[in-house]
Design a protein around this motif. Structure first.
Motif, PDB file in Angstrom:
ATOM      1  N   VAL A 129       0.791  -1.147   0.052  1.00  0.00           N
ATOM      2  CA  VAL A 129       0.172   0.042   0.124  1.00  0.00           C
ATOM      3  C   VAL A 129       0.939   1.195  -0.036  1.00  0.00           C
ATOM      4  O   VAL A 129       0.568   2.336  -0.798  1.00  0.00           O
ATOM      5  CB  VAL A 129      -0.989   0.033   1.046  1.00  0.00           C
ATOM      6  CG1 VAL A 129      -1.478   1.255   1.343  1.00  0.00           C
ATOM      7  CG2 VAL A 129      -1.856  -1.176   0.937  1.00  0.00           C
ATOM      8  N   ASP A 130       1.839   1.313   0.769  1.00  0.00           N
ATOM      9  CA  ASP A 130       3.039   2.406   0.820  1.00  0.00           C
ATOM     10  C   ASP A 130       3.484   2.612  -0.396  1.00  0.00           C
ATOM     11  O   ASP A 130       3.605   3.737  -0.955  1.00  0.00           O
ATOM     12  CB  ASP A 130       4.052   2.194   1.975  1.00  0.00           C
ATOM     13  CG  ASP A 130       3.316   2.327   3.475  1.00  0.00           C
ATOM     14  OD1 ASP A 130       2.163   2.850   3.555  1.00  0.00           O
ATOM     15  OD2 ASP A 130       4.051   2.031   4.510  1.00  0.00           O
ATOM     16  N   ALA A 131       3.870   1.613  -0.938  1.00  0.00           N
ATOM     17  CA  ALA A 131       4.565   1.634  -2.263  1.00  0.00           C
ATOM     18  C   ALA A 131       3.749   1.956  -3.245  1.00  0.00           C
ATOM     19  O   ALA A 131       4.051   2.851  -4.400  1.00  0.00           O
ATOM     20  CB  ALA A 131       5.142   0.201  -2.822  1.00  0.00           C
ATOM     21  N   GLY A 132       2.527   1.556  -3.499  1.00  0.00           N
ATOM     22  CA  GLY A 132       1.320   2.183  -4.370  1.00  0.00           C
ATOM     23  C   GLY A 132       1.249   3.536  -4.252  1.00  0.00           C
ATOM     24  O   GLY A 132       1.071   4.446  -5.190  1.00  0.00           O
ATOM     25  N   ARG A 133       1.146   4.171  -2.930  1.00  0.00           N
ATOM     26  CA  ARG A 133       0.874   5.520  -2.587  1.00  0.00           C
ATOM     27  C   ARG A 133       2.219   6.349  -3.052  1.00  0.00           C
ATOM     28  O   ARG A 133       1.860   7.306  -3.747  1.00  0.00           O
ATOM     29  CB  ARG A 133       0.808   5.921  -1.221  1.00  0.00           C
ATOM     30  CG  ARG A 133      -0.644   5.388  -0.685  1.00  0.00           C
ATOM     31  CD  ARG A 133      -0.780   5.495   0.768  1.00  0.00           C
ATOM     32  NE  ARG A 133      -2.086   5.273   1.239  1.00  0.00           N
ATOM     33  CZ  ARG A 133      -2.478   4.770   2.443  1.00  0.00           C
ATOM     34  NH1 ARG A 133      -1.401   4.738   3.328  1.00  0.00           N
ATOM     35  NH2 ARG A 133      -3.705   4.411   2.691  1.00  0.00           N
ATOM     36  N   ALA A 134       3.255   5.910  -2.946  1.00  0.00           N
ATOM     37  CA  ALA A 134       4.601   6.545  -3.593  1.00  0.00           C
ATOM     38  C   ALA A 134       4.581   6.671  -4.908  1.00  0.00           C
ATOM     39  O   ALA A 134       5.192   7.350  -5.674  1.00  0.00           O
ATOM     40  CB  ALA A 134       5.642   5.679  -2.934  1.00  0.00           C
ATOM     41  N   ALA A 135       3.967   5.442  -5.680  1.00  0.00           N
ATOM     42  CA  ALA A 135       3.850   5.450  -6.934  1.00  0.00           C
ATOM     43  C   ALA A 135       2.566   6.586  -7.520  1.00  0.00           C
ATOM     44  O   ALA A 135       2.631   7.020  -8.944  1.00  0.00           O
ATOM     45  CB  ALA A 135       3.413   4.166  -7.501  1.00  0.00           C
ATOM     46  N   GLY A 136       1.996   7.105  -6.509  1.00  0.00           N
ATOM     47  CA  GLY A 136       0.842   8.252  -6.973  1.00  0.00           C
ATOM     48  C   GLY A 136      -0.559   7.558  -7.052  1.00  0.00           C
ATOM     49  O   GLY A 136      -1.453   8.144  -7.223  1.00  0.00           O
ATOM     50  N   MET A 137      -0.652   6.267  -6.584  1.00  0.00           N
ATOM     51  CA  MET A 137      -2.030   5.689  -6.573  1.00  0.00           C
ATOM     52  C   MET A 137      -2.898   5.914  -5.333  1.00  0.00           C
ATOM     53  O   MET A 137      -2.280   6.603  -4.551  1.00  0.00           O
ATOM     54  CB  MET A 137      -1.865   4.203  -6.853  1.00  0.00           C
ATOM     55  CG  MET A 137      -1.100   3.413  -7.827  1.00  0.00           C
ATOM     56  SD  MET A 137      -1.123   1.997  -8.202  1.00  0.00           S
ATOM     57  CE  MET A 137      -2.745   1.723  -8.844  1.00  0.00           C
ATOM     58  N   ASP A 138      -3.927   5.996  -5.377  1.00  0.00           N
ATOM     59  CA  ASP A 138      -4.935   6.155  -4.180  1.00  0.00           C
ATOM     60  C   ASP A 138      -5.333   4.727  -3.704  1.00  0.00           C
ATOM     61  O   ASP A 138      -6.037   4.119  -3.686  1.00  0.00           O
ATOM     62  CB  ASP A 138      -6.401   6.463  -4.864  1.00  0.00           C
ATOM     63  CG  ASP A 138      -7.460   6.702  -3.663  1.00  0.00           C
ATOM     64  OD1 ASP A 138      -7.033   6.799  -2.488  1.00  0.00           O
ATOM     65  OD2 ASP A 138      -8.411   6.959  -4.017  1.00  0.00           O
ATOM     66  N   ALA A 139      -4.151   4.365  -2.744  1.00  0.00           N
ATOM     67  CA  ALA A 139      -4.006   3.038  -2.602  1.00  0.00           C
ATOM     68  C   ALA A 139      -4.962   2.895  -0.957  1.00  0.00           C
ATOM     69  O   ALA A 139      -4.790   3.783  -0.060  1.00  0.00           O
ATOM     70  CB  ALA A 139      -2.447   2.679  -2.059  1.00  0.00           C
ATOM     71  N   VAL A 140      -5.402   1.717  -1.103  1.00  0.00           N
ATOM     72  CA  VAL A 140      -6.412   1.587  -0.007  1.00  0.00           C
ATOM     73  C   VAL A 140      -5.988   0.243   0.925  1.00  0.00           C
ATOM     74  O   VAL A 140      -5.877  -0.879  -0.016  1.00  0.00           O
ATOM     75  CB  VAL A 140      -7.918   1.400  -0.379  1.00  0.00           C
ATOM     76  CG1 VAL A 140      -8.607   0.918   0.921  1.00  0.00           C
ATOM     77  CG2 VAL A 140      -8.443   2.545  -0.900  1.00  0.00           C
ATOM     78  N   ARG A 141      -5.815   0.183   2.005  1.00  0.00           N
ATOM     79  CA  ARG A 141      -5.347  -0.991   2.791  1.00  0.00           C
ATOM     80  C   ARG A 141      -6.663  -1.993   2.900  1.00  0.00           C
ATOM     81  O   ARG A 141      -7.766  -1.667   3.442  1.00  0.00           O
ATOM     82  CB  ARG A 141      -4.633  -0.881   3.999  1.00  0.00           C
ATOM     83  CG  ARG A 141      -4.140  -2.463   4.452  1.00  0.00           C
ATOM     84  CD  ARG A 141      -3.375  -2.085   5.746  1.00  0.00           C
ATOM     85  NE  ARG A 141      -3.083  -3.305   6.358  1.00  0.00           N
ATOM     86  CZ  ARG A 141      -2.663  -3.686   7.575  1.00  0.00           C
ATOM     87  NH1 ARG A 141      -2.912  -2.831   8.451  1.00  0.00           N
ATOM     88  NH2 ARG A 141      -2.552  -5.049   7.992  1.00  0.00           N
ATOM     89  N   PHE A 142      -6.727  -3.443   2.536  1.00  0.00           N
ATOM     90  CA  PHE A 142      -7.821  -4.004   2.491  1.00  0.00           C
ATOM     91  C   PHE A 142      -7.642  -4.770   3.813  1.00  0.00           C
ATOM     92  O   PHE A 142      -6.923  -5.452   4.576  1.00  0.00           O
ATOM     93  CB  PHE A 142      -7.873  -5.232   1.410  1.00  0.00           C
ATOM     94  CG  PHE A 142      -8.899  -6.200   1.450  1.00  0.00           C
ATOM     95  CD1 PHE A 142     -10.186  -5.825   0.903  1.00  0.00           C
ATOM     96  CD2 PHE A 142      -8.909  -7.387   2.210  1.00  0.00           C
ATOM     97  CE1 PHE A 142     -11.309  -6.680   1.106  1.00  0.00           C
ATOM     98  CE2 PHE A 142      -9.672  -8.291   2.332  1.00  0.00           C
ATOM     99  CZ  PHE A 142     -11.155  -7.949   1.467  1.00  0.00           C
ATOM    100  N   THR A 143      -8.919  -4.649   4.643  1.00  0.00           N
ATOM    101  CA  THR A 143      -9.025  -5.107   6.089  1.00  0.00           C
ATOM    102  C   THR A 143     -10.318  -5.989   5.961  1.00  0.00           C
ATOM    103  O   THR A 143     -10.513  -6.619   6.968  1.00  0.00           O
ATOM    104  CB  THR A 143      -9.107  -4.219   7.276  1.00  0.00           C
ATOM    105  OG1 THR A 143     -10.175  -3.166   6.957  1.00  0.00           O
ATOM    106  CG2 THR A 143      -7.734  -3.147   7.196  1.00  0.00           C
ATOM    107  N   GLY A 144     -11.124  -5.814   4.942  1.00  0.00           N
ATOM    108  CA  GLY A 144     -12.425  -6.819   4.715  1.00  0.00           C
ATOM    109  C   GLY A 144     -13.247  -5.959   3.700  1.00  0.00           C
ATOM    110  O   GLY A 144     -12.936  -4.915   3.409  1.00  0.00           O
TER     111      GLY A 144
END
Length: 202
Positions: free
Chosen positions: A172-187
């Motif tokens: 998720v952190d890497a996705g955000r660093a790439a500019g994505m709207d990254a969401v951590r899946f918890t369910g």
């Protein structure tokens, strides 16, 4: 068209290597092999996710852990047992997004030699994806920034602002660093709320 990118293992499908190894050596030995600490299964498996062949992987492991030969050589031929089911609720989220004409793409850390088991086990779910970017086929795995550049080429546009769902905090952190709207899946329930907040679902 809106796009949502999904990780697979732990988000869409449930993956557990223990049943695959246990199919050959029994549950106790499999648990010890995967989680016991003598053999670093996670690091060994990550190398296949990054493009190493299973032939090379098995040879390297056998050279250092010859007493674990049965465990080492049992994982690949029994890989189908590692796919223990679907993550509850995610298939319904995918269906809802698909019905709203959202483009669905998967970005997965998975060996090129075993990825075929996914669509074989869950054909209806995998059919929802417009494309599946497989790290093992690309020769680079998350969280390496290069995988997100590959994703952009496959999407045909930059990843900036594209919603990306993954259960791994470092990915998720890497996705955000790439500019994505990254969401951590918890369910699935929490994911639904995130997608509604972004007006992708009602």
């Amino acid at each position: 068209m809106a796009t949502v990118v999904f990780d697979l293992g732990g988000v869409v499908v449930q993956w557990d290597p223990v049943p695959a190894v246990a199919a050959a050596v029994g549950l106790e030995r499999a648990e010890r092999f995967v989680h016991g600490g003598e053999f670093d299964f996670a690091a060994w498996n990550q190398a296949q996710d990054a493009g190493r062949s299973f032939a090379d992987a098995e040879a390297a492991a056998l050279a250092t852990h010859p007493h674990l030969a049965e465990e080492i050589t049992s994982y690949r031929p029994n890989f189908a047992h590692a796919l223990t089911g679907l993550v509850p609720g995610t298939a319904e989220v995918l269906r809802a997004l698909h019905e709203r004409a959202v483009r669905l793409v998967a970005l997965t850390n998975w060996s090129a030699e075993t990825i075929h088991h996914g669509p074989e086990a869950f054909p209806d779910v995998f059919a929802r994806f417009d494309d599946v970017v497989v790290s093992g086929a690309e020769g680079v795995a998350k969280p390496d920034p290069e995988i997100f550049r590959i994703l952009a080429r496959r999407l045909g546009h930059p990843v900036d602002g594209v919603v990306y769902v993954d259960d791994s905090p470092r990915n998720v952190d890497a996705g955000r660093a790439a500019g994505m709207d990254a969401v951590r899946f918890t369910g699935a329930a929490a994911l639904l709320e995130e997608l509604r907040r972004r007006a992708l679902l009602e």
